[in-house]
Write a protein that holds these residues in place. Structure first.
Motif, PDB file in Angstrom:
ATOM      1  N   ALA A  15       0.826  -1.214   0.000  1.00 50.65           N
ATOM      2  CA  ALA A  15       0.000   0.000   0.000  1.00 50.65           C
ATOM      3  C   ALA A  15       0.856   1.259   0.000  1.00 50.65           C
ATOM      4  N   VAL A  16       1.956   1.254   0.737  1.00 47.66           N
ATOM      5  CA  VAL A  16       2.855   2.419   0.747  1.00 47.66           C
ATOM      6  C   VAL A  16       3.390   2.673  -0.661  1.00 47.66           C
ATOM      7  N   PHE A  17       3.834   1.614  -1.336  1.00 46.62           N
ATOM      8  CA  PHE A  17       4.357   1.766  -2.691  1.00 46.62           C
ATOM      9  C   PHE A  17       3.281   2.271  -3.651  1.00 46.62           C
ATOM     10  N   VAL A  18       2.088   1.685  -3.598  1.00 48.98           N
ATOM     11  CA  VAL A  18       0.992   2.097  -4.484  1.00 48.98           C
ATOM     12  C   VAL A  18       0.600   3.542  -4.184  1.00 48.98           C
ATOM     13  N   SER A  19       0.556   3.902  -2.912  1.00 51.43           N
ATOM     14  CA  SER A  19       0.235   5.265  -2.527  1.00 51.43           C
ATOM     15  C   SER A  19       1.224   6.261  -3.139  1.00 51.43           C
ATOM     16  N   HIS A  20       2.506   5.945  -3.040  1.00 51.72           N
ATOM     17  CA  HIS A  20       3.519   6.833  -3.628  1.00 51.72           C
ATOM     18  C   HIS A  20       3.412   6.863  -5.147  1.00 51.72           C
ATOM     19  N   GLN A  21       3.241   5.701  -5.748  1.00 54.43           N
ATOM     20  CA  GLN A  21       3.206   5.653  -7.212  1.00 54.43           C
ATOM     21  C   GLN A  21       2.017   6.429  -7.769  1.00 54.43           C
ATOM     22  N   LEU A  22       0.865   6.342  -7.097  1.00 54.83           N
ATOM     23  CA  LEU A  22      -0.332   7.032  -7.583  1.00 54.83           C
ATOM     24  C   LEU A  22      -0.497   8.429  -7.009  1.00 54.83           C
ATOM     25  N   ASP A  23       0.364   8.786  -6.040  1.00 56.13           N
ATOM     26  CA  ASP A  23       0.274  10.079  -5.357  1.00 56.13           C
ATOM     27  C   ASP A  23      -1.109  10.254  -4.719  1.00 56.13           C
ATOM     28  N   VAL A  24      -1.523   9.203  -4.006  1.00 56.97           N
ATOM     29  CA  VAL A  24      -2.805   9.175  -3.306  1.00 56.97           C
ATOM     30  C   VAL A  24      -2.495   8.948  -1.828  1.00 56.97           C
ATOM     31  N   PRO A  25      -3.110   9.701  -0.920  1.00 51.23           N
ATOM     32  CA  PRO A  25      -2.816   9.517   0.501  1.00 51.23           C
ATOM     33  C   PRO A  25      -3.164   8.112   0.991  1.00 51.23           C
ATOM     34  N   MET A  26      -2.430   7.660   2.010  1.00 53.05           N
ATOM     35  CA  MET A  26      -2.607   6.317   2.539  1.00 53.05           C
ATOM     36  C   MET A  26      -3.022   6.346   4.005  1.00 53.05           C
ATOM     37  N   LEU A  27      -3.920   5.444   4.336  1.00 53.32           N
ATOM     38  CA  LEU A  27      -4.311   5.159   5.714  1.00 53.32           C
ATOM     39  C   LEU A  27      -3.982   3.701   5.970  1.00 53.32           C
ATOM     40  N   SER A  28      -4.010   3.273   7.227  1.00 57.95           N
ATOM     41  CA  SER A  28      -3.752   1.859   7.502  1.00 57.95           C
ATOM     42  C   SER A  28      -4.727   1.334   8.540  1.00 57.95           C
ATOM     43  N   ILE A  29      -5.059   0.064   8.372  1.00 57.24           N
ATOM     44  CA  ILE A  29      -5.948  -0.656   9.283  1.00 57.24           C
ATOM     45  C   ILE A  29      -5.214  -1.927   9.693  1.00 57.24           C
ATOM     46  N   ASP A  30      -5.002  -2.119  10.983  1.00 60.70           N
ATOM     47  CA  ASP A  30      -4.308  -3.329  11.425  1.00 60.70           C
ATOM     48  C   ASP A  30      -5.333  -4.406  11.768  1.00 60.70           C
ATOM     49  N   HIS A  31      -5.637  -5.211  10.785  1.00 60.14           N
ATOM     50  CA  HIS A  31      -6.597  -6.301  10.950  1.00 60.14           C
ATOM     51  C   HIS A  31      -5.922  -7.553  11.519  1.00 60.14           C
ATOM     52  N   SER A  32      -4.652  -7.758  11.214  1.00 62.47           N
ATOM     53  CA  SER A  32      -3.970  -9.012  11.563  1.00 62.47           C
ATOM     54  C   SER A  32      -3.712  -9.172  13.063  1.00 62.47           C
ATOM     55  N   ALA A  33      -3.613  -8.076  13.793  1.00 66.21           N
ATOM     56  CA  ALA A  33      -3.313  -8.166  15.219  1.00 66.21           C
ATOM     57  C   ALA A  33      -4.480  -8.732  16.022  1.00 66.21           C
TER      58      ALA A  33
END
Length: 177
Positions: free
Chosen positions: A50-68
């Motif tokens: 997601a970080v890479f895609v966010s940078h490549q598309l210049d779209v802001p990123m949020l995160s959700i920790d589902h795995s924990a």
């Protein structure tokens, strides 16, 4: 001016393959006719892509920790992004693999139950299992878990000890057959 020598960068041999997959994923999004307002990385496995895609598309990123699986933690954040979607924001959730479909199914259901507009919601993965009970909207590679029993160890997981990787793989035995 910085007089320090340029560092020598060492890339693991699969790093370029990962970058190729992320670039393809971002390209599918960029040319898919549906543009997100936010990229949302699904923790843990979807955070790095997601970080890479966010940078490549210049779209802001949020995160959700589902795995924990901390009770209520991801659900509270998902409630907030559901309201963003209801207000018209388009959300692209990114994960490394859609294997059983459990993560996508859980998140999609919770979001819709909390008022998310399904038209403003997409899921993207690097690898999609065609036999999954939930479907990713965008992916780079597709496998058939009935015939492909490989356990995919992504670059960010490769630093874990072998025992923990094997334990995670064994957590859902039907994936390994």
């Amino acid at each position: 001016m910085n007089d320090a020598a340029e560092p020598e960068l060492f890339y693991l041999e699969y790093y370029n393959d990962f970058l190729d997959k992320v670039r393809l994923l971002a390209d599918h999004v960029a040319h898919g006719g549906w543009q997100p307002d936010f990229i949302i990385g699904i923790g843990r496995g979807g955070l790095v892509p997601a970080v890479f895609v966010s940078h490549q598309l210049d779209v802001p990123m949020l995160s959700i920790d589902h795995s924990a699986k901390v009770p209520g933690f991801a659900d509270e954040l998902l409630g907030k992004v559901a309201s963003m979607s209801a207000a018209g924001r388009r959300l692209l959730f990114v994960d490394d693999i859609n294997d059983t479909g459990g993560t996508i199914e859980y998140i999609r259901t919770l979001l819709i139950d909390q008022g998310c507009d399904p038209a403003n919601l997409r899921f993207a993965t690097l690898i999609n299992n065609s036999r999954s009970r939930a479907t990713a909207d965008i992916w780079v590679d597709e496998i058939d878990r009935d015939t492909d029993k490989r356990w995919f160890v992504f670059p960010w997981e490769a630093v874990a000890n072998r025992e923990s990787i094997v334990d995670e793989a064994r957590a859902v035995p039907e994936r390994l057959g």
